[in-house]
Design a protein around this motif. Structure first.
Motif, PDB file in Angstrom:
ATOM      1  N   TYR A  95       0.837  -1.203   0.000  1.00 47.80           N
ATOM      2  CA  TYR A  95       0.000   0.000   0.000  1.00 47.80           C
ATOM      3  C   TYR A  95       0.873   1.256   0.000  1.00 47.80           C
ATOM      4  CZ  TYR A  95      -3.723  -3.230   1.385  1.00 47.80           C
ATOM      5  OH  TYR A  95      -4.617  -4.266   1.439  1.00 47.80           O
ATOM      6  N   LYS A  96       0.399   2.274  -0.721  1.00 44.07           N
ATOM      7  CA  LYS A  96       1.160   3.518  -0.848  1.00 44.07           C
ATOM      8  C   LYS A  96       0.416   4.649  -0.142  1.00 44.07           C
ATOM      9  CE  LYS A  96       3.546   6.340  -4.306  1.00 44.07           C
ATOM     10  NZ  LYS A  96       3.733   6.602  -5.752  1.00 44.07           N
ATOM     11  N   ILE A  97       1.123   5.360   0.723  1.00 45.80           N
ATOM     12  CA  ILE A  97       0.515   6.382   1.574  1.00 45.80           C
ATOM     13  C   ILE A  97       1.262   7.702   1.432  1.00 45.80           C
ATOM     14  CG2 ILE A  97       0.099   7.059   3.985  1.00 45.80           C
ATOM     15  CD1 ILE A  97      -0.116   4.123   4.667  1.00 45.80           C
ATOM     16  N   ALA A  98       0.518   8.804   1.427  1.00 46.30           N
ATOM     17  CA  ALA A  98       1.109  10.139   1.533  1.00 46.30           C
ATOM     18  C   ALA A  98       0.874  10.666   2.939  1.00 46.30           C
ATOM     19  CB  ALA A  98       0.490  11.086   0.513  1.00 46.30           C
ATOM     20  N   VAL A  99       1.932  11.123   3.581  1.00 45.18           N
ATOM     21  CA  VAL A  99       1.849  11.772   4.891  1.00 45.18           C
ATOM     22  C   VAL A  99       2.181  13.244   4.673  1.00 45.18           C
ATOM     23  CG1 VAL A  99       2.807  11.904   7.217  1.00 45.18           C
ATOM     24  CG2 VAL A  99       2.482   9.668   6.137  1.00 45.18           C
ATOM     25  N   ILE A 100       1.208  14.111   4.936  1.00 44.66           N
ATOM     26  CA  ILE A 100       1.334  15.530   4.588  1.00 44.66           C
ATOM     27  C   ILE A 100       1.412  16.374   5.863  1.00 44.66           C
ATOM     28  CG2 ILE A 100       0.230  17.473   3.404  1.00 44.66           C
ATOM     29  CD1 ILE A 100      -1.182  15.343   1.630  1.00 44.66           C
ATOM     30  N   THR A 101       2.475  17.155   5.969  1.00 49.88           N
ATOM     31  CA  THR A 101       2.657  18.026   7.129  1.00 49.88           C
ATOM     32  C   THR A 101       3.471  19.243   6.727  1.00 49.88           C
ATOM     33  OG1 THR A 101       3.653  18.248   9.328  1.00 49.88           O
ATOM     34  CG2 THR A 101       4.685  16.674   7.839  1.00 49.88           C
ATOM     35  N   MET A 102       3.134  20.395   7.280  1.00 46.27           N
ATOM     36  CA  MET A 102       3.932  21.599   7.078  1.00 46.27           C
ATOM     37  C   MET A 102       4.979  21.756   8.182  1.00 46.27           C
ATOM     38  SD  MET A 102       2.666  22.901   4.277  1.00 46.27           S
ATOM     39  CE  MET A 102       2.597  21.159   3.834  1.00 46.27           C
ATOM     40  N   GLY A 103       4.951  20.896   9.187  1.00 47.48           N
ATOM     41  CA  GLY A 103       5.871  21.046  10.308  1.00 47.48           C
ATOM     42  C   GLY A 103       6.552  19.739  10.645  1.00 47.48           C
ATOM     43  N   VAL A 104       7.742  19.523  10.108  1.00 48.74           N
ATOM     44  CA  VAL A 104       8.473  18.299  10.407  1.00 48.74           C
ATOM     45  C   VAL A 104       9.959  18.635  10.494  1.00 48.74           C
ATOM     46  CG1 VAL A 104       8.723  17.653   7.967  1.00 48.74           C
ATOM     47  CG2 VAL A 104       8.859  15.892   9.723  1.00 48.74           C
ATOM     48  N   ARG A 105      10.641  18.007  11.418  1.00 44.92           N
ATOM     49  CA  ARG A 105      12.083  18.195  11.538  1.00 44.92           C
ATOM     50  C   ARG A 105      12.792  17.124  10.721  1.00 44.92           C
ATOM     51  NH1 ARG A 105      14.747  17.304  17.262  1.00 44.92           N
ATOM     52  NH2 ARG A 105      15.621  15.388  16.445  1.00 44.92           N
ATOM     53  N   LEU A 106      13.561  17.556   9.741  1.00 40.53           N
ATOM     54  CA  LEU A 106      14.418  16.647   8.999  1.00 40.53           C
ATOM     55  C   LEU A 106      15.812  16.682   9.642  1.00 40.53           C
ATOM     56  CD1 LEU A 106      13.123  17.508   5.415  1.00 40.53           C
ATOM     57  CD2 LEU A 106      12.455  15.584   6.880  1.00 40.53           C
ATOM     58  N   ASN A 107      16.753  16.001   9.058  1.00 38.88           N
ATOM     59  CA  ASN A 107      18.081  15.886   9.686  1.00 38.88           C
ATOM     60  C   ASN A 107      18.654  17.249  10.078  1.00 38.88           C
ATOM     61  OD1 ASN A 107      17.841  13.188   9.178  1.00 38.88           O
ATOM     62  ND2 ASN A 107      19.447  13.077   7.634  1.00 38.88           N
ATOM     63  N   ASP A 108      19.120  17.363  11.321  1.00 39.23           N
ATOM     64  CA  ASP A 108      19.838  18.547  11.817  1.00 39.23           C
ATOM     65  C   ASP A 108      19.002  19.821  11.878  1.00 39.23           C
ATOM     66  OD1 ASP A 108      22.175  16.962  12.022  1.00 39.23           O
ATOM     67  OD2 ASP A 108      22.629  17.309   9.902  1.00 39.23           O
ATOM     68  N   GLU A 109      17.701  19.726  11.724  1.00 39.41           N
ATOM     69  CA  GLU A 109      16.855  20.912  11.832  1.00 39.41           C
ATOM     70  C   GLU A 109      16.287  21.031  13.243  1.00 39.41           C
ATOM     71  OE1 GLU A 109      15.076  21.153   7.265  1.00 39.41           O
ATOM     72  OE2 GLU A 109      13.839  20.289   8.848  1.00 39.41           O
ATOM     73  N   LYS A 110      15.716  22.202  13.531  1.00 39.31           N
ATOM     74  CA  LYS A 110      14.937  22.368  14.751  1.00 39.31           C
ATOM     75  C   LYS A 110      13.534  21.824  14.516  1.00 39.31           C
ATOM     76  CE  LYS A 110      17.246  26.647  16.259  1.00 39.31           C
ATOM     77  NZ  LYS A 110      17.058  28.084  16.539  1.00 39.31           N
ATOM     78  N   GLY A 111      12.810  21.593  15.632  1.00 35.41           N
ATOM     79  CA  GLY A 111      11.406  21.242  15.482  1.00 35.41           C
ATOM     80  C   GLY A 111      11.045  19.885  16.035  1.00 35.41           C
ATOM     81  N   TYR A 112       9.831  19.439  15.679  1.00 29.28           N
ATOM     82  CA  TYR A 112       9.260  18.215  16.217  1.00 29.28           C
ATOM     83  C   TYR A 112       9.447  17.038  15.254  1.00 29.28           C
ATOM     84  CZ  TYR A 112       6.875  21.456  19.382  1.00 29.28           C
ATOM     85  OH  TYR A 112       6.590  22.426  20.310  1.00 29.28           O
ATOM     86  N   THR A 113       9.572  15.865  15.818  1.00 28.13           N
ATOM     87  CA  THR A 113       9.862  14.663  15.025  1.00 28.13           C
ATOM     88  C   THR A 113       8.642  13.788  14.779  1.00 28.13           C
ATOM     89  OG1 THR A 113      10.415  13.433  17.038  1.00 28.13           O
ATOM     90  CG2 THR A 113      12.234  14.572  15.908  1.00 28.13           C
TER      91      THR A 113
END
Length: 411
Positions: A2-20
């Motif tokens: 199954y293929k899913i899209a997870v859509i968010t405007m607020g995510v922390r990628l590598n070495d960034e600030k924010g929530y995981t």
């Protein structure tokens, strides 16, 4: 698969600030056997800057990442933010129309218009749409701008979009019971829903605390009262600063207040502490997650500090507070969370925005060591049972799987 899209405007990628949270959801679903695309914005919310996409594309992720352009904004509550999200919503629709071959769409709300773009695409394609409700707009916006009639007019598009999104959900994940049930405020529907606290990974929290414990030095005899999070309008840090001053007056200079994090009111509150010579308050600033964990574990009391009108319920930091295994003083007025504090026994509820009440509560827990330590033991137990993501996020996968299988069996 199954293929899913997870859509968010607020995510922390590598070495960034924010929530995981949303990165973890993507990894969790990938490990469960799904093909996952994370769809997010070119603009990094916590950094307030455009991402270096070339750098990110060279990094290693276990899921796909697609970016939609968003111009960005400087303030969390700002007309430019509303415009920025509107542009992101249009760009999301374009991306999904071109590349949206998914079996299910999973999107956070807010932003309301971005979630609506996802929900309307899912409806058009005849696939399930799951809303992850982790805040309430426009309710939260009224903390900053609450002018009779004017606010109603200004925030009407947010309210309209929220109700449209809620009407299109196939399933709901809420980060509290209140958020989980918000889509059904206008009427009950037979839609599966689950409460899954934002939580954390206890293993990561514990490893980070252990790694940084030598760097976070606590002098002998000191007693730490700590806060970690945003220093903004919803959070009653001013009362913490003034309660520290009150405890100094009472001769309790060994009680030290540690304020971790940044935000629009940090400079003003630092000036307040300096102008009144409140020497037992330290503004630590932004701390990486592992260092924050060490501060929370070194503390004696943690304060979940909100102003009276704050609409928040069970916020992100609660998982980390509980993981630290410390007694909590809670001023958040959410009935759901106040009941949880009482029923689970990991802290005390007090009235917000009252310096004397907060100082009294701190002094009481300072004196009553046995009570304080028992609250901390219960906090850690609740963290392990209800907030540890590897366990709690199974509910998200089960809801998703059920919706996809039902949709496919119905043709």
């Amino acid at each position: 698969m199954y293929k899913i899209a997870v859509i968010t405007m607020g995510v922390r990628l590598n070495d960034e600030k924010g929530y995981t949270r949303f990165r973890y959801i993507c990894e969790f679903l990938t490990d469960a056997g799904y093909q996952v695309d994370l769809i997010t914005t070119t603009f990094q919310h916590w950094e307030k800057a455009q991402r270096d996409l070339d750098k990110i594309r060279k990094e290693d992720y276990r899921f796909g990442i697609k970016f939609i352009y968003e111009p960005g904004y400087k303030k969390n509550v700002d007309l430019r933010r509303i415009r920025s999200h509107a542009i992101a919503a249009r760009n999301l629709t374009e991306l999904l129309e071109k590349e949206g071959d998914y079996d299910l769409i999973y999107a956070e709300i807010p932003p309301n218009d971005v979630a609506l773009a996802a929900a309307e695409f899912a409806k058009k394609k005849g696939i399930p749409f799951v809303a992850d409700v982790n805040d309430l707009w426009p309710e939260a916006m009224r903390m900053v701008l609450d002018i009779p009639v004017v606010s109603d007019i200004l925030f009407y598009p947010l309210k309209r979009d929220a109700e449209k999104v809620y009407s299109l959900v196939s399933g709901v994940i809420g980060t509290s019971d209140e958020y989980r049930d918000r889509p059904f405020q206008e009427g009950e529907r037979p839609v599966p829903r689950e409460t899954v606290y934002v939580g954390n990974e206890l293993r990561e929290f514990d490893e980070g605390a252990e790694k940084n414990k030598e760097e976070v030095q606590k002098r002998k005899g000191e007693f730490w009262v700590s806060y970690a999070g945003t220093i903004g309008t919803s959070y009653d840090i001013r009362t913490m600063v003034l309660a520290a001053e009150e405890l100094l007056r009472r001769g309790k200079s060994e009680i030290r207040f540690k304020i971790l994090g940044g935000g629009p009111m940090k400079e003003e509150l630092e000036e307040l502490a300096a102008s009144r010579n409140i020497s037992n308050v330290e503004f630590v600033g932004y701390a990486p997650y592992d260092k924050m964990a060490a501060y929370l574990k070194a503390s004696d009391i943690l304060v979940n500090s909100f102003v009276r009108k704050a609409p928040q319920s069970i916020v992100t930091k609660i998982g980390d507070y509980l993981a630290a295994g410390k007694a909590m003083i809670n001023t958040c007025m959410s009935p759901e969370f106040r009941a949880k504090v009482d029923n689970d026994g990991f802290g005390i509820n007090i009235e917000p925005e009252d310096v004397t009440i907060l100082a009294d509560a701190v002094e009481r827990l300072y004196r009553e060591e046995d009570v304080r330590l028992e609250m901390g033991r219960k906090a850690r137990q609740i963290a392990e049972e209800q907030f540890d993501r590897p366990k709690s996020y199974r509910k998200i996968e089960a809801l998703i799987r059920g919706l996809i299988e039902k949709n496919q069996s119905e043709g």
